[in-house]
Design an enzyme around this catalytic site. Sequence first.
Site, PDB file in Angstrom:
ATOM      1  N   LYS A  24      29.641  42.736  49.506  1.00 30.48           N
ATOM      2  CA  LYS A  24      29.224  41.918  48.362  1.00 30.48           C
ATOM      3  C   LYS A  24      27.913  41.197  48.675  1.00 30.48           C
ATOM      4  O   LYS A  24      26.995  41.160  47.844  1.00 30.48           O
ATOM      5  CB  LYS A  24      30.341  40.920  48.002  1.00 30.48           C
ATOM      6  CG  LYS A  24      31.569  41.615  47.416  1.00 30.48           C
ATOM      7  CD  LYS A  24      32.803  40.726  47.347  1.00 30.48           C
ATOM      8  CE  LYS A  24      34.013  41.551  46.887  1.00 30.48           C
ATOM      9  NZ  LYS A  24      35.280  40.790  46.906  1.00 30.48           N
ATOM     10  N   GLN A  68      37.739  35.093  48.948  1.00 37.53           N
ATOM     11  CA  GLN A  68      38.252  36.429  49.249  1.00 37.53           C
ATOM     12  C   GLN A  68      39.747  36.363  49.564  1.00 37.53           C
ATOM     13  O   GLN A  68      40.188  35.565  50.388  1.00 37.53           O
ATOM     14  CB  GLN A  68      37.481  37.025  50.443  1.00 37.53           C
ATOM     15  CG  GLN A  68      37.856  38.463  50.776  1.00 37.53           C
ATOM     16  CD  GLN A  68      37.461  39.470  49.708  1.00 37.53           C
ATOM     17  OE1 GLN A  68      36.382  39.399  49.115  1.00 37.53           O
ATOM     18  NE2 GLN A  68      38.350  40.418  49.428  1.00 37.53           N
ATOM     19  N   ASP A  91      35.183  36.052  39.766  1.00 36.35           N
ATOM     20  CA  ASP A  91      36.245  37.041  39.999  1.00 36.35           C
ATOM     21  C   ASP A  91      37.217  37.114  38.815  1.00 36.35           C
ATOM     22  O   ASP A  91      38.046  38.010  38.744  1.00 36.35           O
ATOM     23  CB  ASP A  91      37.051  36.668  41.261  1.00 36.35           C
ATOM     24  CG  ASP A  91      36.722  37.551  42.455  1.00 36.35           C
ATOM     25  OD1 ASP A  91      36.144  38.641  42.243  1.00 36.35           O
ATOM     26  OD2 ASP A  91      37.050  37.156  43.589  1.00 36.35           O
TER      27      ASP A  91
END
Length: 265
Positions: A24, A68, A91
């Site tokens: 990412k 994450q 997200d």
Amino acid sequence: ERPPHLVAVLVGNDGASQTYVNNKIKSCRECGFESTLIKKDHATTEDELIRLIKRLNVDDSVDGFIVQLPLPKHIDANKVLLTINPEKDVDGFTPQNFGLMALGLPSYKPATPYGILKLIQRNNIDPTGKRCVVVGRSNIVGKPIGIMLGQNKSIGNCTVTILNSHTQNIEKYTREADILIVAIGQPKMIKADMVKEGAIVIDVGITRVSDDSTKGYHLEGDVDFEDVAPKTSFITPVPGGVGPMTVTMLLYNTLLARKKVVQIV
Ligand code: NDP
């Protein structure tokens, strides 16, 4: 004008998570986005993590951030997600964004399902009226992609069935699927005899399987690609299919956040 800025928070030293986060960050660099990786060690407490999130929530130099997953077991991931400012939730994991998505309203859409929609759209697949079977019902993949493809949207209007680990005879359902989406983390579980002739197969699974290569492992999807591919009209590989699309849509959400075009009420 400054470029979009994504912050990724990584707690602990899970190898796969490190790889995802690095991808990412690398993609941000390639696109000219600013990115910051905040690494916290495994012993970080839930309170410390929540304090960090509260800082990011109000930091004007940060457009979007992700935490994450998975988090270490001593941290309640739900509690952490509930702390994230929905306006920076690129997200799409917070209840506000999930709820808006489920209502079909503007929101930050979860990156993996969003990537699957883009794969369908950009390959000129019209899902309208098709039977779609999703194997797996996680909050980040199975459940949202099932909702999205069942919605009355241009990439939608499927008849969706979502399976879980309690489903009996999953092949009974998978064989009926015009579009089969598999997100379970069970390497090569889906074989040719479980798939309809001409089906569209989207493999989300990524599992590290040990081998005697120098790396010590290779990646496998949930679909036995060699076995299944000849039967399909479209199939995504692992690695290379849904994974890169997930990163792409995360960056796209970050761009939207920079431009503040998604109004979270
Ligand atoms: P989770 O572990 O959160 O969920 C797995 C789901 O699969 C659960 O709903 C589980 O059912 C179901 N399941 C497991 N085994 C079976 C089975 N034999 N039959 C039917 N259902 C089953 O996983 P995620 O959704 O987070 O991830 C799934 C896979 O996708 C993983 O390999 C992950 O690494 C990968 N992934 C890939 C991404 C990408 O960018 N390509 C992004 C995110 C994930 P139950 O609820 O009953 O336990």
